[in-house]
Design a protein around this motif. Structure first.
Motif, PDB file in Angstrom:
ATOM      1  N   GLY A 199     -15.004 -54.318  39.173  1.00  0.00           N
ATOM      2  CA  GLY A 199     -15.643 -54.790  37.949  1.00  0.00           C
ATOM      3  C   GLY A 199     -16.916 -54.051  37.610  1.00  0.00           C
ATOM      4  N   LEU A 200     -17.342 -53.141  38.407  1.00  0.00           N
ATOM      5  CA  LEU A 200     -18.535 -52.364  38.097  1.00  0.00           C
ATOM      6  C   LEU A 200     -18.175 -51.218  37.172  1.00  0.00           C
ATOM      7  CD1 LEU A 200     -20.217 -52.125  41.612  1.00  0.00           C
ATOM      8  CD2 LEU A 200     -20.882 -53.601  39.734  1.00  0.00           C
ATOM      9  N   THR A 201     -19.122 -50.888  36.262  1.00  0.00           N
ATOM     10  CA  THR A 201     -18.898 -49.764  35.354  1.00  0.00           C
ATOM     11  C   THR A 201     -20.112 -48.848  35.416  1.00  0.00           C
ATOM     12  OG1 THR A 201     -19.873 -50.979  33.511  1.00  0.00           O
ATOM     13  CG2 THR A 201     -17.462 -51.107  33.767  1.00  0.00           C
ATOM     14  N   GLU A 202     -19.909 -47.643  34.925  1.00  0.00           N
ATOM     15  CA  GLU A 202     -21.021 -46.703  34.882  1.00  0.00           C
ATOM     16  C   GLU A 202     -21.958 -47.102  33.760  1.00  0.00           C
ATOM     17  OE1 GLU A 202     -20.355 -42.478  35.208  1.00  0.00           O
ATOM     18  OE2 GLU A 202     -18.292 -42.871  35.843  1.00  0.00           O
ATOM     19  N   PRO A 203     -23.254 -46.977  33.989  1.00  0.00           N
ATOM     20  CA  PRO A 203     -24.187 -47.335  32.910  1.00  0.00           C
ATOM     21  C   PRO A 203     -24.089 -46.344  31.752  1.00  0.00           C
ATOM     22  CG  PRO A 203     -25.369 -46.428  34.784  1.00  0.00           C
ATOM     23  CD  PRO A 203     -23.934 -46.556  35.189  1.00  0.00           C
ATOM     24  N   VAL A 204     -24.193 -46.886  30.534  1.00  0.00           N
ATOM     25  CA  VAL A 204     -24.101 -46.057  29.338  1.00  0.00           C
ATOM     26  C   VAL A 204     -25.496 -45.585  28.922  1.00  0.00           C
ATOM     27  CG1 VAL A 204     -23.285 -46.003  26.939  1.00  0.00           C
ATOM     28  CG2 VAL A 204     -22.086 -47.366  28.625  1.00  0.00           C
ATOM     29  N   THR A 205     -26.469 -46.437  29.120  1.00  0.00           N
ATOM     30  CA  THR A 205     -27.837 -46.075  28.746  1.00  0.00           C
ATOM     31  C   THR A 205     -28.495 -45.340  29.900  1.00  0.00           C
ATOM     32  OG1 THR A 205     -28.666 -48.180  29.562  1.00  0.00           O
ATOM     33  CG2 THR A 205     -28.086 -48.079  27.234  1.00  0.00           C
ATOM     34  N   PRO A 206     -29.324 -44.365  29.555  1.00  0.00           N
ATOM     35  CA  PRO A 206     -30.006 -43.636  30.629  1.00  0.00           C
ATOM     36  C   PRO A 206     -31.043 -44.530  31.293  1.00  0.00           C
ATOM     37  CG  PRO A 206     -30.762 -42.868  28.481  1.00  0.00           C
ATOM     38  CD  PRO A 206     -29.653 -43.838  28.222  1.00  0.00           C
ATOM     39  N   PRO A 207     -31.416 -44.252  32.481  1.00  0.00           N
ATOM     40  CA  PRO A 207     -32.409 -45.084  33.163  1.00  0.00           C
ATOM     41  C   PRO A 207     -33.791 -44.931  32.519  1.00  0.00           C
ATOM     42  CG  PRO A 207     -31.864 -43.178  34.476  1.00  0.00           C
ATOM     43  CD  PRO A 207     -30.938 -43.168  33.297  1.00  0.00           C
ATOM     44  N   LEU A 208     -34.612 -45.967  32.694  1.00  0.00           N
ATOM     45  CA  LEU A 208     -35.959 -45.939  32.143  1.00  0.00           C
ATOM     46  C   LEU A 208     -36.875 -45.193  33.101  1.00  0.00           C
ATOM     47  CD1 LEU A 208     -36.257 -49.638  30.927  1.00  0.00           C
ATOM     48  CD2 LEU A 208     -35.814 -47.616  29.544  1.00  0.00           C
ATOM     49  N   LYS A 209     -37.774 -44.450  32.482  1.00  0.00           N
ATOM     50  CA  LYS A 209     -38.718 -43.684  33.276  1.00  0.00           C
ATOM     51  C   LYS A 209     -40.057 -44.404  33.219  1.00  0.00           C
ATOM     52  CE  LYS A 209     -40.364 -38.996  33.849  1.00  0.00           C
ATOM     53  NZ  LYS A 209     -40.352 -37.637  33.293  1.00  0.00           N
ATOM     54  N   ILE A 210     -40.598 -44.714  34.368  1.00  0.00           N
ATOM     55  CA  ILE A 210     -41.876 -45.407  34.438  1.00  0.00           C
ATOM     56  C   ILE A 210     -42.955 -44.367  34.669  1.00  0.00           C
ATOM     57  CG2 ILE A 210     -43.238 -47.095  35.687  1.00  0.00           C
ATOM     58  CD1 ILE A 210     -40.589 -48.429  36.471  1.00  0.00           C
ATOM     59  N   VAL A 211     -43.903 -44.351  33.756  1.00  0.00           N
ATOM     60  CA  VAL A 211     -44.992 -43.380  33.864  1.00  0.00           C
ATOM     61  C   VAL A 211     -46.264 -44.146  34.152  1.00  0.00           C
ATOM     62  CG1 VAL A 211     -46.282 -41.589  32.661  1.00  0.00           C
ATOM     63  CG2 VAL A 211     -43.855 -41.896  32.205  1.00  0.00           C
ATOM     64  N   VAL A 212     -46.963 -43.754  35.177  1.00  0.00           N
ATOM     65  CA  VAL A 212     -48.216 -44.377  35.541  1.00  0.00           C
ATOM     66  C   VAL A 212     -49.333 -43.410  35.163  1.00  0.00           C
ATOM     67  CG1 VAL A 212     -49.596 -45.296  37.427  1.00  0.00           C
ATOM     68  CG2 VAL A 212     -47.115 -45.606  37.407  1.00  0.00           C
ATOM     69  N   LYS A 213     -50.282 -43.933  34.358  1.00  0.00           N
ATOM     70  CA  LYS A 213     -51.393 -43.080  33.949  1.00  0.00           C
ATOM     71  C   LYS A 213     -52.413 -43.048  35.064  1.00  0.00           C
ATOM     72  CE  LYS A 213     -50.946 -43.961  29.078  1.00  0.00           C
ATOM     73  NZ  LYS A 213     -51.576 -44.457  27.862  1.00  0.00           N
ATOM     74  N   PRO A 214     -52.960 -41.902  35.284  1.00  0.00           N
ATOM     75  CA  PRO A 214     -53.992 -41.839  36.323  1.00  0.00           C
ATOM     76  C   PRO A 214     -55.252 -42.580  35.848  1.00  0.00           C
ATOM     77  CG  PRO A 214     -53.759 -39.712  35.265  1.00  0.00           C
ATOM     78  CD  PRO A 214     -52.707 -40.605  34.701  1.00  0.00           C
ATOM     79  N   GLU A 215     -55.909 -43.142  36.777  1.00  0.00           N
ATOM     80  CA  GLU A 215     -57.143 -43.868  36.413  1.00  0.00           C
ATOM     81  C   GLU A 215     -58.191 -42.878  35.978  1.00  0.00           C
ATOM     82  OE1 GLU A 215     -58.505 -46.629  39.302  1.00  0.00           O
ATOM     83  OE2 GLU A 215     -56.469 -47.217  39.836  1.00  0.00           O
ATOM     84  N   GLU A 216     -58.939 -43.362  35.002  1.00  0.00           N
ATOM     85  CA  GLU A 216     -60.009 -42.495  34.515  1.00  0.00           C
ATOM     86  C   GLU A 216     -61.201 -42.613  35.435  1.00  0.00           C
ATOM     87  OE1 GLU A 216     -60.915 -43.316  30.468  1.00  0.00           O
ATOM     88  OE2 GLU A 216     -58.817 -43.214  29.891  1.00  0.00           O
ATOM     89  N   PRO A 217     -61.853 -41.517  35.676  1.00  0.00           N
ATOM     90  CA  PRO A 217     -63.025 -41.600  36.558  1.00  0.00           C
ATOM     91  C   PRO A 217     -64.168 -42.354  35.853  1.00  0.00           C
ATOM     92  CG  PRO A 217     -62.695 -39.350  35.771  1.00  0.00           C
ATOM     93  CD  PRO A 217     -61.583 -40.188  35.235  1.00  0.00           C
ATOM     94  N   GLN A 218     -64.874 -43.143  36.561  1.00  0.00           N
ATOM     95  CA  GLN A 218     -65.969 -43.935  36.001  1.00  0.00           C
ATOM     96  C   GLN A 218     -67.268 -43.159  36.115  1.00  0.00           C
ATOM     97  OE1 GLN A 218     -66.038 -47.879  37.309  1.00  0.00           O
ATOM     98  NE2 GLN A 218     -63.925 -48.242  36.718  1.00  0.00           N
ATOM     99  N   PRO A 219     -68.040 -43.221  34.991  1.00  0.00           N
ATOM    100  CA  PRO A 219     -69.308 -42.473  35.027  1.00  0.00           C
ATOM    101  C   PRO A 219     -70.395 -43.155  35.805  1.00  0.00           C
ATOM    102  CG  PRO A 219     -68.791 -43.185  32.794  1.00  0.00           C
ATOM    103  CD  PRO A 219     -67.716 -43.675  33.685  1.00  0.00           C
TER     104      PRO A 219
END
Length: 133
Positions: free
Chosen positions: A113-133
């Motif tokens: 009963g399993l099928t191949e996914p039709v939608t591409p996987p989601l890409k999670i992007v993590v932004k780097p933390e900004e340096p604090q002055p």
């Protein structure tokens, strides 16, 4: 000074007596080789030790020949078994490589009963933390 003119007479050469062969004497007394070959034809009696040595070597040669032939037959038998196992290994390896392809796996998974996914996987992007002055 007077020289010694006395000379020793030459020594007679030492002749070794041929040692009697006890085995030959025993066989001659028990079997009676002289009766078998006659007193005129004593050649087999004189060369009995050589005849026995050659007979021993022939028996040894025949034994080694039989052993070599047996080994050759065993090698051929084992070679046939190894060839058979090699063929079986090659077929199993080919089946394994074929069954590990994605298309073959997806055919087997459809039954569950399993099928191949039709939608591409989601890409999670993590932004780097900004340096604090």
């Amino acid at each position: 000074m007077a020289q010694n003119t006395y000379k020793h007479p030459p020594k007679a050469p030492i002749v070794k007596k041929k040692r009697e062969n006890r085995l030959l004497n025993y066989l001659n007394n028990t079997i009676g080789f002289e009766r078998l070959f006659g007193e005129d034809n004593a050649w087999p009696i004189k060369h009995f030790d050589r005849i026995m040595w050659i007979s021993f070597l022939l028996i040894l040669y025949i034994g080694f020949n039989h052993n070599a032939e047996r080994l050759v037959r065993n090698i051929q038998r084992v070679k046939a078994v190894v060839d058979e196992k090699r063929a079986k290994y090659m077929t199993l390896q080919a089946d394994f490589k074929k069954s590990s392809k994605q298309s073959e796996i997806s055919k087997q998974v459809i039954a569950t009963g399993l099928t191949e996914p039709v939608t591409p996987p989601l890409k999670i992007v993590v932004k780097p933390e900004e340096p604090q002055p």
